[in-house]
Design a protein around this motif. Structure first.
Motif, PDB file in Angstrom:
ATOM      1  N   MET A 112       0.866  -1.335   0.026  1.00 21.03           N
ATOM      2  CA  MET A 112       0.029   0.311   0.139  1.00 21.03           C
ATOM      3  C   MET A 112       0.797   1.468  -0.080  1.00 21.03           C
ATOM      4  SD  MET A 112      -3.262   0.630   2.218  1.00 21.03           S
ATOM      5  CE  MET A 112      -2.868   1.400   3.933  1.00 21.03           C
ATOM      6  N   ILE A 113       1.977   1.191   0.529  1.00 23.87           N
ATOM      7  CA  ILE A 113       3.022   2.295   0.727  1.00 23.87           C
ATOM      8  C   ILE A 113       3.386   2.597  -0.626  1.00 23.87           C
ATOM      9  CG2 ILE A 113       5.053   3.245   1.763  1.00 23.87           C
ATOM     10  CD1 ILE A 113       4.306   1.682   4.248  1.00 23.87           C
ATOM     11  N   LEU A 114       3.901   1.494  -1.595  1.00 17.80           N
ATOM     12  CA  LEU A 114       4.395   1.732  -2.705  1.00 17.80           C
ATOM     13  C   LEU A 114       3.440   2.214  -3.731  1.00 17.80           C
ATOM     14  CD1 LEU A 114       6.487  -1.508  -2.983  1.00 17.80           C
ATOM     15  CD2 LEU A 114       7.227   0.960  -2.779  1.00 17.80           C
ATOM     16  N   VAL A 115       2.069   1.924  -3.589  1.00 21.44           N
ATOM     17  CA  VAL A 115       1.206   2.442  -4.407  1.00 21.44           C
ATOM     18  C   VAL A 115       0.891   4.049  -4.030  1.00 21.44           C
ATOM     19  CG1 VAL A 115      -1.284   2.524  -5.013  1.00 21.44           C
ATOM     20  CG2 VAL A 115      -0.123   0.477  -4.693  1.00 21.44           C
ATOM     21  N   ASN A 116       0.797   4.491  -2.841  1.00 23.09           N
ATOM     22  CA  ASN A 116       0.831   6.102  -2.528  1.00 23.09           C
ATOM     23  C   ASN A 116       2.138   6.601  -3.030  1.00 23.09           C
ATOM     24  OD1 ASN A 116      -1.696   5.598  -1.454  1.00 23.09           O
ATOM     25  ND2 ASN A 116      -0.557   5.137   0.636  1.00 23.09           N
ATOM     26  N   VAL A 117       3.349   6.178  -2.885  1.00 19.39           N
ATOM     27  CA  VAL A 117       4.483   6.860  -3.208  1.00 19.39           C
ATOM     28  C   VAL A 117       4.631   6.871  -4.755  1.00 19.39           C
ATOM     29  CG1 VAL A 117       7.116   6.557  -3.465  1.00 19.39           C
ATOM     30  CG2 VAL A 117       5.802   6.124  -1.106  1.00 19.39           C
ATOM     31  N   SER A 118       3.856   5.995  -5.446  1.00 17.41           N
ATOM     32  CA  SER A 118       4.141   5.843  -6.887  1.00 17.41           C
ATOM     33  C   SER A 118       3.030   6.941  -7.554  1.00 17.41           C
ATOM     34  CB  SER A 118       3.806   4.796  -7.728  1.00 17.41           C
ATOM     35  OG  SER A 118       2.375   4.151  -7.240  1.00 17.41           O
ATOM     36  N   HIS A 119       1.861   7.124  -6.887  1.00 20.35           N
ATOM     37  CA  HIS A 119       0.914   8.384  -7.115  1.00 20.35           C
ATOM     38  C   HIS A 119       1.512   9.864  -6.916  1.00 20.35           C
ATOM     39  CE1 HIS A 119      -2.379   5.748  -8.509  1.00 20.35           C
ATOM     40  NE2 HIS A 119      -2.366   4.983  -7.547  1.00 20.35           N
ATOM     41  N   LEU A 120       2.126   9.735  -5.809  1.00 19.45           N
ATOM     42  CA  LEU A 120       2.799  11.167  -5.232  1.00 19.45           C
ATOM     43  C   LEU A 120       3.940  11.425  -6.315  1.00 19.45           C
ATOM     44  CD1 LEU A 120       2.991  13.259  -3.182  1.00 19.45           C
ATOM     45  CD2 LEU A 120       4.635  11.965  -2.063  1.00 19.45           C
ATOM     46  N   ALA A 121       4.765  10.290  -6.584  1.00 20.27           N
ATOM     47  CA  ALA A 121       5.784  10.643  -7.664  1.00 20.27           C
ATOM     48  C   ALA A 121       5.234  11.002  -9.055  1.00 20.27           C
ATOM     49  CB  ALA A 121       6.643   9.401  -7.636  1.00 20.27           C
ATOM     50  N   GLY A 122       4.042  10.447  -9.548  1.00 15.96           N
ATOM     51  CA  GLY A 122       3.422  10.654 -10.750  1.00 15.96           C
ATOM     52  C   GLY A 122       3.173  12.292 -10.705  1.00 15.96           C
ATOM     53  N   ILE A 123       2.288  12.478  -9.623  1.00 15.85           N
ATOM     54  CA  ILE A 123       1.918  14.112  -9.325  1.00 15.85           C
ATOM     55  C   ILE A 123       2.935  14.877  -9.398  1.00 15.85           C
ATOM     56  CG2 ILE A 123       0.664  15.454  -7.841  1.00 15.85           C
ATOM     57  CD1 ILE A 123      -1.035  13.105  -6.921  1.00 15.85           C
ATOM     58  N   LEU A 124       4.157  14.746  -8.780  1.00 16.87           N
ATOM     59  CA  LEU A 124       5.242  15.331  -8.937  1.00 16.87           C
ATOM     60  C   LEU A 124       5.745  15.414 -10.239  1.00 16.87           C
ATOM     61  CD1 LEU A 124       7.104  14.666  -5.524  1.00 16.87           C
ATOM     62  CD2 LEU A 124       5.711  16.604  -5.870  1.00 16.87           C
ATOM     63  N   LEU A 125       5.748  14.654 -10.972  1.00 18.90           N
ATOM     64  CA  LEU A 125       6.217  14.662 -12.184  1.00 18.90           C
ATOM     65  C   LEU A 125       5.330  15.517 -13.128  1.00 18.90           C
ATOM     66  CD1 LEU A 125       7.888  11.240 -12.757  1.00 18.90           C
ATOM     67  CD2 LEU A 125       9.059  13.309 -12.731  1.00 18.90           C
ATOM     68  N   ILE A 126       4.111  15.336 -12.822  1.00 17.23           N
ATOM     69  CA  ILE A 126       3.164  16.265 -13.731  1.00 17.23           C
ATOM     70  C   ILE A 126       3.400  17.597 -13.551  1.00 17.23           C
ATOM     71  CG2 ILE A 126       0.900  16.730 -13.972  1.00 17.23           C
ATOM     72  CD1 ILE A 126       0.349  13.774 -13.325  1.00 17.23           C
ATOM     73  N   LEU A 127       3.656  18.132 -12.057  1.00 16.64           N
ATOM     74  CA  LEU A 127       3.932  19.571 -12.064  1.00 16.64           C
ATOM     75  C   LEU A 127       5.269  19.997 -12.606  1.00 16.64           C
ATOM     76  CD1 LEU A 127       2.875  19.701  -7.979  1.00 16.64           C
ATOM     77  CD2 LEU A 127       1.807  20.599 -10.083  1.00 16.64           C
ATOM     78  N   GLN A 128       6.221  19.185 -12.584  1.00 19.17           N
ATOM     79  CA  GLN A 128       7.460  19.415 -13.275  1.00 19.17           C
ATOM     80  C   GLN A 128       7.103  19.667 -14.555  1.00 19.17           C
ATOM     81  OE1 GLN A 128      10.545  19.728 -11.652  1.00 19.17           O
ATOM     82  NE2 GLN A 128      11.583  20.325 -13.656  1.00 19.17           N
ATOM     83  N   GLY A 129       6.241  18.741 -15.275  1.00 17.47           N
ATOM     84  CA  GLY A 129       6.163  19.124 -16.857  1.00 17.47           C
ATOM     85  C   GLY A 129       5.549  20.439 -16.971  1.00 17.47           C
ATOM     86  N   LEU A 130       4.371  20.616 -16.092  1.00 22.55           N
ATOM     87  CA  LEU A 130       3.563  21.859 -16.149  1.00 22.55           C
ATOM     88  C   LEU A 130       4.537  22.973 -16.081  1.00 22.55           C
ATOM     89  CD1 LEU A 130      -0.005  20.990 -14.642  1.00 22.55           C
ATOM     90  CD2 LEU A 130       0.539  21.225 -17.056  1.00 22.55           C
ATOM     91  N   SER A 131       5.396  23.209 -15.231  1.00 19.50           N
ATOM     92  CA  SER A 131       6.276  24.075 -14.661  1.00 19.50           C
ATOM     93  C   SER A 131       7.363  24.299 -15.756  1.00 19.50           C
ATOM     94  CB  SER A 131       7.158  23.850 -13.304  1.00 19.50           C
ATOM     95  OG  SER A 131       8.154  22.839 -13.614  1.00 19.50           O
ATOM     96  N   PHE A 132       7.650  23.202 -16.322  1.00 21.86           N
ATOM     97  CA  PHE A 132       8.619  23.660 -17.795  1.00 21.86           C
ATOM     98  C   PHE A 132       7.964  24.247 -18.727  1.00 21.86           C
ATOM     99  CE2 PHE A 132       9.697  21.989 -22.100  1.00 21.86           C
ATOM    100  CZ  PHE A 132      11.206  22.751 -21.840  1.00 21.86           C
ATOM    101  N   ILE A 133       6.575  23.830 -18.869  1.00 26.72           N
ATOM    102  CA  ILE A 133       5.703  24.730 -20.041  1.00 26.72           C
ATOM    103  C   ILE A 133       5.667  26.240 -19.451  1.00 26.72           C
ATOM    104  CG2 ILE A 133       3.563  24.916 -20.914  1.00 26.72           C
ATOM    105  CD1 ILE A 133       3.235  21.909 -20.682  1.00 26.72           C
ATOM    106  N   PHE A 134       5.416  26.644 -18.334  1.00 31.19           N
ATOM    107  CA  PHE A 134       5.312  27.856 -17.987  1.00 31.19           C
ATOM    108  C   PHE A 134       6.729  28.483 -17.988  1.00 31.19           C
ATOM    109  CE2 PHE A 134       1.474  26.725 -15.869  1.00 31.19           C
ATOM    110  CZ  PHE A 134       0.714  27.858 -15.812  1.00 31.19           C
ATOM    111  N   HIS A 135       7.739  27.834 -17.551  1.00 32.90           N
ATOM    112  CA  HIS A 135       8.996  28.456 -17.659  1.00 32.90           C
ATOM    113  C   HIS A 135       9.491  28.771 -19.318  1.00 32.90           C
ATOM    114  CE1 HIS A 135      13.523  29.208 -16.708  1.00 32.90           C
ATOM    115  NE2 HIS A 135      13.688  28.415 -17.897  1.00 32.90           N
ATOM    116  N   TYR A 136       9.151  27.716 -20.001  1.00 27.94           N
ATOM    117  CA  TYR A 136       9.324  28.010 -21.590  1.00 27.94           C
ATOM    118  C   TYR A 136       8.522  29.090 -22.082  1.00 27.94           C
ATOM    119  CZ  TYR A 136       9.710  26.745 -26.596  1.00 27.94           C
ATOM    120  OH  TYR A 136       9.814  26.825 -27.863  1.00 27.94           O
ATOM    121  N   SER A 137       7.398  29.197 -21.768  1.00 26.96           N
ATOM    122  CA  SER A 137       6.709  30.429 -22.308  1.00 26.96           C
ATOM    123  C   SER A 137       7.105  31.625 -21.820  1.00 26.96           C
ATOM    124  CB  SER A 137       5.073  30.210 -21.912  1.00 26.96           C
ATOM    125  OG  SER A 137       4.909  30.246 -20.524  1.00 26.96           O
ATOM    126  N   TYR A 138       7.500  31.719 -20.557  1.00 30.30           N
ATOM    127  CA  TYR A 138       8.001  32.912 -19.819  1.00 30.30           C
ATOM    128  C   TYR A 138       9.631  33.334 -20.692  1.00 30.30           C
ATOM    129  CZ  TYR A 138      10.563  36.133 -16.505  1.00 30.30           C
ATOM    130  OH  TYR A 138      11.060  37.099 -15.902  1.00 30.30           O
TER     131      TYR A 138
END
Length: 72
Positions: free
Chosen positions: A1-27
């Motif tokens: 159960m811990i591994l599932v939660n950690v993998s979801h959290l890592a996925g959310i953080l990678l999504i935020l990283q991708g969106l922050s790259f789009i914001f940085h690129y447009s800036y």
């Protein structure tokens, strides 16, 4: 159960990283402010496609340091 939660959290953080790259690129490239807003709308309204694309972009950004390459 811990591994599932950690993998979801890592996925959310990678999504935020991708969106922050789009914001940085447009800036840095002085693109329209509509580009990051449209990318967020794609992630919200088309999650099957948008979340995976943002996650892949986040992985590529971390692996190849795209933010550093754009500012140079």
């Amino acid at each position: 159960m811990i591994l599932v939660n950690v993998s979801h959290l890592a996925g959310i953080l990678l999504i935020l990283q991708g969106l922050s790259f789009i914001f940085h690129y447009s800036y840095v490239k002085t693109k329209s402010k509509a580009v990051p807003i449209v990318s967020i709308l794609i992630v919200v309204f088309f999650p099957i496609m948008g979340l995976y694309l943002a996650r892949i972009l986040g992985i590529i950004d971390l692996g190849f340091e795209l933010k550093k390459r754009i500012t140079e």
